[in-house]
Design an enzyme around this catalytic site. Structure first.
Site, mmCIF file in Angstrom:
data_model
loop_
_atom_site.group_PDB
_atom_site.id
_atom_site.type_symbol
_atom_site.label_atom_id
_atom_site.label_comp_id
_atom_site.label_asym_id
_atom_site.label_seq_id
_atom_site.Cartn_x
_atom_site.Cartn_y
_atom_site.Cartn_z
ATOM 1 N N GLY A 1 28.216 38.314 20.482
ATOM 2 C CA GLY A 1 27.349 39.058 21.388
ATOM 3 C C GLY A 1 25.867 38.828 21.179
ATOM 4 N N CYS B 1 45.729 32.969 44.222
ATOM 5 C CA CYS B 1 46.231 33.243 45.569
ATOM 6 C C CYS B 1 47.149 32.107 46.045
ATOM 7 C CB CYS B 1 45.061 33.399 46.532
ATOM 8 S SG CYS B 1 45.467 34.236 48.070
ATOM 9 N N CYS C 1 45.776 41.805 48.997
ATOM 10 C CA CYS C 1 45.277 40.541 49.540
ATOM 11 C C CYS C 1 45.981 40.242 50.867
ATOM 12 C CB CYS C 1 45.535 39.413 48.555
ATOM 13 S SG CYS C 1 45.210 37.763 49.216
#
Lengths: 197, 322
Positions: B61, B301, B270
């Protein structure tokens, strides 16, 4: 005058392969990552330590050599020729410290610990150990799912206490790369030792 | 190259060589072709970036400064991510590049082509086949695996920058782990809007220490950063910073007990693959208010559609009889 040992045969591929092993070692503390090298550097420099050095060190990174390495001038010649790195006698000024005799590892606080605003400015130690052992240390922290056992030989007797003190400095502290024949592992400053009991 | 009696094989070899040359670079007549080092960057630059990456992994980080180079693309087009990818890439790697989840938008196509040309590496659009995934503003929907590296393109790496413009001060705040400013910002969101209105680049705390900007990913993706089996590297080219999250690291979005962190929810699945619980893009269909919501992750997808999943806007399957 003896001939200088060769560096990487294919500098682009070989340094990427060495870096990749070091990156995954650092990202998964205590995990022993295989590293094949085709180097034959002058002793006491080991092939894996030389590969790590050639992959990471250049004119921007002052390097400190431990007394075992400093006693062998071919080592300094090898590193100077292949990396162009300035060698320093002051461990606190070094970005990298190469340690061929890890049992005699100097105190951690003799190296650069980083600064609160720039903790990355700390020394990375590259140690050459003889082998990785069955697990006297139980590690936790970023990069470790649950816990991971780790051990290496030889290391100073107070190594666990040093690691715990190093972790207590976080985000300051040293990062350790350990090299053994055919493999590397790393103990970044983020690593914690699991409390017994 | 100059075969005296060109045979068909020699001619095709020559054609291949010419194609390879034009892939490498367009050169003025008579000039030797420009060839690049593997993955474009010179070896000293790669070493410098690799050192920064190792320190970034050791201090999860924390933003490590690095000497970002001029790249053959403008700042803002992923020069930080490209430099990180170039430094870690090897000849055996398989690269996937996504831009907002999509493999086929300008930024993704250009960067994929850049590494095909300069490194000759294999590329893919399949998340699970890639060893390195460079991303702009999304994390793939499918679970990442151990051994994969996710490289983020980062515009503004400093989460406190819009609250405190001085670099000297933000460094000090990170050094002291003083993140009160960020909590005030989130609180002001609540005071003004009734909820935390930050929806992307939502700040996270990494491994219990540094507060980090996850790059402008939707906050929907923040939970995927926590305990991920993949290594996550972040490169900011213009701002010259590299930071990292090792695998299996605790990543916690900042929040309040009475206003806990929540991700976006979508009312409908979707429209093409019927997936629930994924991040959706709005697609305008006409000028009469028609619209649909589809997966932002094109690979996810497409894979679902290939598996036979359908949504409300799916084309009727032509081989339905099969």
């Amino acid at each position: 005058m003896p001939a200088l040992a060769l560096g990487f045969a294919d500098p682009v591929r070989d340094s990427q392969a060495a870096f990749k092993a070091l990156m995954w070692a650092m990202a998964q503390p205590g995990d022993v990552v295989p590293l094949d090298t085709r180097l034959a550097p002058p002793a006491p420099l080991t092939p894996e330590m030389a590969a790590s050095a050639l992959a990471l060190i250049d004119y921007e990174t002052p390097v400190w050599l431990d007394p075992a390495l400093a006693a062998a001038p071919e080592t300094a010649d090898f590193l100077r020729f292949h990396t162009g790195a300035p060698l320093t006698g002051d461990p606190a000024a070094a970005r990298f410290a190469l340690v061929a005799d890890p049992a005699a590892l100097p105190a951690f606080d003799s190296f650069a610990q980083g600064e609160p605003d720039y903790p990355d400015r700390s020394t990375t130690l590259i140690l050459a150990v003889e082998r990785f052992d069955a697990a006297p240390l139980v590690l936790e922290g970023p990069g470790i799912k649950g816990w991971r056992g780790f051990g290496a030989h030889p290391l100073p007797a107070d190594f666990a206490a040093r690691l715990a003190a190093n972790r207590a400095l976080f985000p300051l502290g040293l990062d350790l790369i350990l090299t053994a024949p055919g493999a590397v592992a790393a103990l970044p400053r983020s690593v914690r030792l699991q409390d017994e009991g | 190259m100059n075969a005296q009696t060109p045979t068909p094989q020699a001619e095709s070899r020559q054609a291949e060589a010419r194609q390879a040359e034009t892939r490498q670079a367009k050169t003025p007549a008579g000039m030797p072709a420009i060839t690049y080092n593997f993955a474009y960057l010179d070896e000293q630059t790669k070493r410098m970036i690799r050192r920064a990456i190792l320190k970034a992994i050791a201090i999860p980080g924390y933003q490590v400064p690095f000497a970002s180079r001029e790249m053959p693309m403008p700042y803002g087009w992923g020069t930080g991510g490209v430099q990180v990818t170039a430094a870690i890439l090897g000849p055996d790697d398989v690269l996937k590049v996504i831009d907002q989840g999509s493999d086929d938008t300008t930024n993704a196509v250009a960067i994929r082509g850049f590494f095909e040309t300069t490194a000759g590496v294999a590329t893919t659009t399949r998340t699970q086949d890639a060893t390195i995934i460079q991303t702009r503003h999304r994390i793939p929907e499918g679970a990442l695996q151990a051994g994969q590296v996710l490289v983020y393109q980062v515009p503004i790496p400093e989460p406190l920058r819009f609250l405190e413009p001085r670099e000297t001060e933000t460094r000090k705040l990170h050094g002291l782990a003083d993140y009160g400013l960020m909590h005030v910002k989130l609180y002001e969101d609540i005071a003004r809007h009734g909820h935390i209105a930050t929806t992307y680049a939502y700040p996270v705390e990494v491994a219990g220490r540094y507060v980090m900007d996850p790059s402008p990913i939707p906050k929907f993706d923040n939970p995927k950063m926590d305990d991920s089996p993949a290594l996550q590297l972040f490169g900011a080219g213009r701002e010259k910073r590299i930071y990292a999250i090792p695998p299996h690291t605790k990543v916690v979005p900042l929040d309040f007990e009475d206003h806990p962190f929540r991700v976006q929810h979508f009312a409908k699945p979707c429209a093409l693959c019927g997936a629930h619980g994924v991040y959706l893009d709005e697609v305008i269909l006409d000028d009469r208010g028609g619209r649909m919501f589809v997966c932002s992750d094109t690979d996810y997808c497409n894979t679902r559609q290939a598996e036979g999943h359908t949504g409300e806007m799916s084309a009727p399957a032509p081989e339905a009889a099969e």
